[in-house]
Design a protein around this motif. Structure first.
Motif, PDB file in Angstrom:
ATOM      1  N   ALA A 109      83.898 -22.549  -5.274  1.00 13.53           N
ATOM      2  CA  ALA A 109      83.554 -21.625  -4.169  1.00 13.53           C
ATOM      3  C   ALA A 109      84.466 -22.036  -3.071  1.00 13.53           C
ATOM      4  CB  ALA A 109      82.047 -21.914  -3.642  1.00 13.53           C
ATOM      5  N   ARG A 110      84.845 -23.504  -2.696  1.00 11.45           N
ATOM      6  CA  ARG A 110      85.837 -23.865  -1.838  1.00 11.45           C
ATOM      7  C   ARG A 110      87.103 -23.735  -2.219  1.00 11.45           C
ATOM      8  NH1 ARG A 110      83.319 -29.721   0.101  1.00 11.45           N
ATOM      9  NH2 ARG A 110      81.230 -29.070   0.218  1.00 11.45           N
ATOM     10  N   GLY A 111      87.669 -23.964  -3.435  1.00 10.20           N
ATOM     11  CA  GLY A 111      88.752 -23.936  -3.691  1.00 10.20           C
ATOM     12  C   GLY A 111      89.368 -23.183  -5.022  1.00 10.20           C
ATOM     13  N   GLY A 112      88.555 -22.408  -5.613  1.00 16.01           N
ATOM     14  CA  GLY A 112      88.837 -21.909  -6.846  1.00 16.01           C
ATOM     15  C   GLY A 112      89.051 -22.628  -8.000  1.00 16.01           C
ATOM     16  N   TYR A 113      89.412 -22.010  -9.044  1.00 13.13           N
ATOM     17  CA  TYR A 113      89.612 -22.498 -10.269  1.00 13.13           C
ATOM     18  C   TYR A 113      90.426 -23.929 -10.290  1.00 13.13           C
ATOM     19  CZ  TYR A 113      90.322 -23.409 -15.656  1.00 13.13           C
ATOM     20  OH  TYR A 113      90.438 -23.969 -16.782  1.00 13.13           O
ATOM     21  N   LYS A 114      91.613 -23.890  -9.698  1.00 14.10           N
ATOM     22  CA  LYS A 114      92.548 -24.930  -9.924  1.00 14.10           C
ATOM     23  C   LYS A 114      91.931 -26.306  -8.966  1.00 14.10           C
ATOM     24  CE  LYS A 114      96.700 -22.361  -9.778  1.00 14.10           C
ATOM     25  NZ  LYS A 114      97.743 -22.021  -9.264  1.00 14.10           N
ATOM     26  N   ALA A 115      90.753 -25.976  -8.369  1.00 17.09           N
ATOM     27  CA  ALA A 115      90.332 -27.244  -7.414  1.00 17.09           C
ATOM     28  C   ALA A 115      89.147 -28.141  -8.384  1.00 17.09           C
ATOM     29  CB  ALA A 115      89.558 -26.674  -6.322  1.00 17.09           C
ATOM     30  N   LEU A 116      88.931 -27.344  -9.445  1.00 17.48           N
ATOM     31  CA  LEU A 116      87.870 -28.111 -10.497  1.00 17.48           C
ATOM     32  C   LEU A 116      88.445 -29.207 -11.126  1.00 17.48           C
ATOM     33  CD1 LEU A 116      86.382 -24.889 -11.927  1.00 17.48           C
ATOM     34  CD2 LEU A 116      85.230 -26.632 -10.365  1.00 17.48           C
ATOM     35  N   LYS A 117      88.906 -30.273 -10.552  1.00 19.63           N
ATOM     36  CA  LYS A 117      89.470 -31.283 -11.197  1.00 19.63           C
ATOM     37  C   LYS A 117      88.155 -32.207 -11.572  1.00 19.63           C
ATOM     38  CE  LYS A 117      94.064 -31.565  -9.134  1.00 19.63           C
ATOM     39  NZ  LYS A 117      94.147 -30.651  -8.363  1.00 19.63           N
ATOM     40  N   LYS A 118      88.192 -33.043 -12.641  1.00 21.54           N
ATOM     41  CA  LYS A 118      87.371 -33.862 -13.148  1.00 21.54           C
ATOM     42  C   LYS A 118      86.860 -34.932 -12.178  1.00 21.54           C
ATOM     43  CE  LYS A 118      84.427 -35.326 -16.480  1.00 21.54           C
ATOM     44  NZ  LYS A 118      83.167 -35.330 -16.029  1.00 21.54           N
ATOM     45  N   ASP A 119      87.595 -35.791 -11.381  1.00 22.80           N
ATOM     46  CA  ASP A 119      87.154 -36.701 -10.594  1.00 22.80           C
ATOM     47  C   ASP A 119      86.460 -36.032  -9.469  1.00 22.80           C
ATOM     48  OD1 ASP A 119      89.690 -35.742  -9.818  1.00 22.80           O
ATOM     49  OD2 ASP A 119      90.240 -37.491  -8.731  1.00 22.80           O
ATOM     50  N   LYS A 120      86.859 -34.947  -9.071  1.00 20.68           N
ATOM     51  CA  LYS A 120      86.140 -34.272  -7.976  1.00 20.68           C
ATOM     52  C   LYS A 120      84.830 -33.919  -8.297  1.00 20.68           C
ATOM     53  CE  LYS A 120      89.414 -32.359  -4.732  1.00 20.68           C
ATOM     54  NZ  LYS A 120      90.684 -31.582  -4.592  1.00 20.68           N
ATOM     55  N   VAL A 121      84.469 -33.441  -9.504  1.00 27.43           N
ATOM     56  CA  VAL A 121      83.422 -32.840  -9.990  1.00 27.43           C
ATOM     57  C   VAL A 121      82.488 -33.926 -10.062  1.00 27.43           C
ATOM     58  CG1 VAL A 121      82.043 -31.865 -12.088  1.00 27.43           C
ATOM     59  CG2 VAL A 121      84.182 -30.995 -11.077  1.00 27.43           C
ATOM     60  N   ASP A 122      82.985 -34.944 -10.556  1.00 25.30           N
ATOM     61  CA  ASP A 122      82.301 -36.301 -10.712  1.00 25.30           C
ATOM     62  C   ASP A 122      81.494 -36.953  -9.403  1.00 25.30           C
ATOM     63  OD1 ASP A 122      82.327 -36.308 -13.535  1.00 25.30           O
ATOM     64  OD2 ASP A 122      83.965 -37.401 -13.521  1.00 25.30           O
ATOM     65  N   SER A 123      82.629 -36.842  -8.490  1.00 28.81           N
ATOM     66  CA  SER A 123      82.315 -37.390  -7.248  1.00 28.81           C
ATOM     67  C   SER A 123      81.149 -36.577  -6.491  1.00 28.81           C
ATOM     68  CB  SER A 123      83.350 -37.648  -6.287  1.00 28.81           C
ATOM     69  OG  SER A 123      84.329 -38.506  -6.577  1.00 28.81           O
ATOM     70  N   ILE A 124      81.259 -35.313  -6.560  1.00 27.73           N
ATOM     71  CA  ILE A 124      80.189 -34.211  -5.972  1.00 27.73           C
ATOM     72  C   ILE A 124      79.073 -34.483  -6.606  1.00 27.73           C
ATOM     73  CG2 ILE A 124      79.823 -32.014  -5.363  1.00 27.73           C
ATOM     74  CD1 ILE A 124      82.656 -31.695  -4.567  1.00 27.73           C
ATOM     75  N   SER A 125      79.150 -34.704  -8.033  1.00 27.44           N
ATOM     76  CA  SER A 125      77.911 -34.905  -8.789  1.00 27.44           C
ATOM     77  C   SER A 125      77.160 -36.129  -8.282  1.00 27.44           C
ATOM     78  CB  SER A 125      78.216 -34.960 -10.188  1.00 27.44           C
ATOM     79  OG  SER A 125      78.549 -33.711 -10.869  1.00 27.44           O
ATOM     80  N   ALA A 126      77.816 -37.263  -8.058  1.00 28.29           N
ATOM     81  CA  ALA A 126      77.255 -38.455  -7.468  1.00 28.29           C
ATOM     82  C   ALA A 126      76.707 -38.138  -6.163  1.00 28.29           C
ATOM     83  CB  ALA A 126      78.122 -39.454  -7.442  1.00 28.29           C
ATOM     84  N   CYS A 127      77.366 -37.299  -5.204  1.00 32.95           N
ATOM     85  CA  CYS A 127      76.687 -37.077  -3.907  1.00 32.95           C
ATOM     86  C   CYS A 127      75.393 -36.401  -3.953  1.00 32.95           C
ATOM     87  CB  CYS A 127      77.713 -36.061  -3.064  1.00 32.95           C
ATOM     88  SG  CYS A 127      79.207 -36.821  -2.433  1.00 32.95           S
TER      89      CYS A 127
END
Length: 137
Positions: A109-127
């Motif tokens: 929603a914030r950055g589109g498909y290109k923003a879906l980097k694995k480390d970002k997903v993992d950090s947000i999941s931890a949040c």
């Protein structure tokens, strides 16, 4: 009393991390840790623990949608036990069903498909794991 809490989203290749304060009930993502078959660089985790000096650690517990355990559940519990043994801090488990899906939709929603980097997903999941833990306190 305000508590500083670190949360981990356990994975076999990457472990997401977030830090939060009980007074605000919110979390901020920290860089993810690379893992080899679920084994992280413990020195790197030690540095983050030294930096943030948490009162408590929370580990996301991966469960099936019906609440039953899956193959990753036991590995996440083992990771939680190792955190406790190595760093002598209390560790709690938090149901993490749907956090990865929610994290991906938030990033998309914030950055589109290109923003879906694995480390970002993992950090947000931890949040999300940490914020849901705060909500349950």
């Amino acid at each position: 009393m305000t508590k500083t809490v670190l949360a981990f989203d356990f994975g076999t290749y990457s472990i997401g991390c977030a830090v939060g304060q009980s007074i605000t009930g919110t979390a901020q993502g920290l860089p993810s840790f690379k893992a080899q078959d679920g084994i992280p660089n413990w020195d790197m985790i030690g540095k983050v623990i030294q930096e943030w000096k948490p009162d408590l650690l929370v580990v996301g517990l991966p469960l099936n949608m019906n609440g039953t355990e899956q193959p990753l559940t036991q590995r996440a519990k083992k990771f939680a036990n190792r955190l406790n043994g190595r760093f002598n801090l209390p560790v709690e488990l938090q149901d993490e069903r749907l956090t990865t899906v929610e994290a991906k939709s938030e990033i998309f929603a914030r950055g589109g498909y290109k923003a879906l980097k694995k480390d970002k997903v993992d950090s947000i999941s931890a949040c999300l794991i940490l914020e849901s833990w705060f909500e349950n306190q």
